[in-house]
Design an enzyme around this catalytic site. Sequence first.
Site, PDB file in Angstrom:
ATOM      1  CG  HIS A 361      -2.110  -0.973   0.606  1.00 23.62           C
ATOM      2  ND1 HIS A 361      -2.133  -2.273   0.962  1.00 23.62           N
ATOM      3  CD2 HIS A 361      -3.244  -0.631  -0.131  1.00 23.62           C
ATOM      4  CE1 HIS A 361      -3.417  -2.825   0.656  1.00 23.62           C
ATOM      5  NE2 HIS A 361      -3.837  -1.868  -0.135  1.00 23.62           N
ATOM      6  CD  GLU A 603      -9.839  -7.525  -2.359  1.00 24.41           C
ATOM      7  OE1 GLU A 603      -8.970  -6.899  -2.862  1.00 24.41           O
ATOM      8  OE2 GLU A 603     -10.677  -7.312  -1.572  1.00 24.41           O
ATOM      9  CG  ASP A 627      -5.544  -7.926  -2.111  1.00 27.99           C
ATOM     10  OD1 ASP A 627      -4.571  -8.385  -1.537  1.00 27.99           O
ATOM     11  OD2 ASP A 627      -6.211  -7.188  -1.612  1.00 27.99           O
ATOM     12  CB  CYS A 674     -10.723  -0.820  -8.552  1.00 25.02           C
ATOM     13  SG  CYS A 674     -11.015  -2.149  -7.343  1.00 25.02           S
TER      14      CYS A 674
HETATM   15  C1  PEP Z   1      -6.641  -4.840  -5.129  1.00 30.21           C
HETATM   16  O1  PEP Z   1      -6.600  -5.553  -4.240  1.00 30.21           O
HETATM   17  O2  PEP Z   1      -6.491  -4.951  -6.137  1.00 30.21           O
HETATM   18  C2  PEP Z   1      -7.342  -3.529  -4.581  1.00 30.21           C
HETATM   19  C3  PEP Z   1      -7.683  -2.422  -5.169  1.00 30.21           C
HETATM   20  O3  PEP Z   1      -7.513  -3.175  -3.113  1.00 30.21           O
HETATM   21  P1  PEP Z   1      -6.025  -2.954  -2.256  1.00 30.21           P
HETATM   22  O4  PEP Z   1      -4.984  -2.678  -3.343  1.00 30.21           O
HETATM   23  O5  PEP Z   1      -6.686  -1.806  -1.401  1.00 30.21           O
HETATM   24  O6  PEP Z   1      -5.954  -4.073  -1.584  1.00 30.21           O
HETATM   25 MG    MG Z   2      -7.577  -5.745  -2.178  1.00 30.98          MG
END
Ligand code: PEP
Ligand code: MG
Length: 752
Positions: A361, A603, A627, A674
């Site tokens: 993140h 995910e 994920d 996303c």
């Molecule tokens: C993902 O897992 O692709 C996602 C968009 O969520 P995050 O990166 O916050 O886990």
């Molecule tokens: Mg995610």
Amino acid sequence: MLSQLRRIVQDVAQEPVLNNALAGLVTSIKQALETECCSVYLADYEQQHFMLMASDGLNPDAIGQVAIGFSEGLIGWVGQREEPINLAKAQLHPRFKVTPEVSEDHFSAFLGCPIIHHRKVLGVLTIQQAVDRIFNEDEESFLVTLAAQLASVLANAEMRQAASESSATQIQTGHLKGLPGAPGIAMGHAHILEPANDFNAISVKRSDNPDKELAHFYRAVKITKAEFNRLAERMAGHLPPDALAIFDVYHQLLDAASLGTEIEQQIADGWCAKSALKRVVEKFARKFDDMDDSYLRERGTDIRDLGQRVLNNLLDTEKRKIKLPDDVILVADNVTATMLAEIPREKLMAIVSLKGSVNSHAAIMARALDIPAVMGVDELPLRQWQGQYLIVDGYQGNVLLSPVAAICAEYRRLINEDAAINARYLEEVHLPSQSLCGVKFDLMVNSGLAVELETADLEHTDGVGLYRTEFPFIMRSRFPTEQEQTALYRKILESSPNKPVIMRTLDVGGDKALPYFNIEEENPFLGWRGIRLTLDHPEIFLVQIRAMLRANLALDNLHILLPMISDLAEVDESLRLIKQACFEVSDELSIALPRPKVGVMIEVPSIMYQLPELAQKVDFCSVGTNDLTQYLLAVDRNNPRVAGLYDAMHPAVLRALYTLAQQAKGLQFPISVCGELAADPAGVLLLAAMGYRYFSMNSSNLAKIKWLLRRIELSELELLLPEVLACSSAKLVRLHVQRFLEQKQSLNQLRA
Ligand code: PEP
Ligand code: MG
């Protein structure tokens, strides 16, 4: 055995001078194994030989002088075979090479073990003895274990040594390799943030100003003693007198006659205050750890606790003294959202994180902020470069330390080139997101992770495709109230009126921790994360949904997204709670609130196989490729060691995404992407070819992706797709797409 092993490795890690570390190492091993000789040879790849770096048993004059070729002698053989070699009569072995300078004629038994880091042989560790015998299994496994643990310490030893020799006037230059985290190039001064004031994170270093270090130490001790007085006073009515006596013990330990003297001595010997404290505290704590008496053993904990408090005060003083430069390169063990918030946005140029990987993140935050990031800079004690000038190359994953003028000039040219290219993307940002053949795409933005710092202009977007609600939770020292959340969500919903805003319910766990809600897990990404946590705490979930619903009044653009769904029962339970929250808020406001659209993140692989059932229950789904990649490939997205295996372009991931797109189409189930793949030019082309039409990404990538999509013909991409899906590796997939891009004149400027 285990504690001996740990101690030997720690001692090496703490000694900043490589030769001293190795000299200590061979003596410790010789003693631990009660053998007659221990030596260490380090590989020199330029010279193609192993150099004898330290020995307790061989001729001391040979140290630093005797080199054995990679294909020579038993040492070379250990290196070539990459496995231990255990011989009773070394001299009789055909690979034995006589090296008179080392004077080893009287040794017969030989055990050599390679030191390997990331598949590369760094050196060879040997033990020898006069008698003819094979070293036993315990000895062999001791040496193998030790060599494995030493490998990562030694991998950085040279850099460590360079750093420890650097002083304010003597600046080191160098090149560190990490992983590309966020694209772009930046220059600035390193600002090191230490998260927890943890002894493990302190790398020992020397100082050339003992008086100053001593003054720091005295000041920290004074503050610590005052803290103890306050604590003792506060506890006086609550603790029995014998328990209160611990504060007196702490006072005494800090006094000159006890630990204090020893620390002063270390400072006088040239160690900086932090290092002196660490060395003394660890030495004493270990002595207590080894005692048989359980009462005395506990005193080791007291000493560590005491040391920790002094350390906190030492670091606080240091922090206060450091003036933030105008061009901050934030360097930390693990960059967190709170650290980012500590630096004013206009001063923050780039991020270097020692831990983490491309889809941690922290890297996603950097991309959201449009600043370059390099991740996973392999355990280097970068702290020692506080204030040094750095170039961060987020394209290649390089960090250059105190680069020379010519290199700076070259990177400045690249920065200008980047700016010119971005300006060209931005020229088209107001135009429709439509391919040459007329296919329309919805391009939305991901926001939230660093919302207070982000400067997203939402005018030319199709809404917010993923609002990560974690940031406001992470930035506080307690759970935000319903009112606080309502006010915040209202602002977000208002920022995109008449366009969908997809708000994801709290997704903490994994690499996103709440400072006030500690989750200690062995496997955090497979543990209590996202919906699993919030369904176990309906009070948190309900308050959040209620706040979203209140914020949505008269705007009606709220969509709710559920993270980490792995089981349909979680969907049912979430829907039940959402319904309950709707009912409650409607009742309180005396208005009939409709239930907003609800979607599920795809995910976790399990839910991919339950799409028909899911489509019956919710209104849309959004693919989280970050994920999904991690769980499909079983590669921790945060672990730099396995970063080479993490690739959303892996053919298996692409095939899964293609199947999802087809299934969703058949079910008429709205689907978007996303995850970060949607912001990757190569990724978005393949997703478009598969049939995806809704993408959400960091706002900093949106103009580029729009520019790209406006230059493609779907029919061309549809020809490319089967070739790519048939590829056997991610590397080949990327090559295919790269070739496609190169063939198209109009896409030449793209730096994918
Ligand atoms: C993902 O897992 O692709 C996602 C968009 O969520 P995050 O990166 O916050 O886990
Ligand atoms: Mg995610």
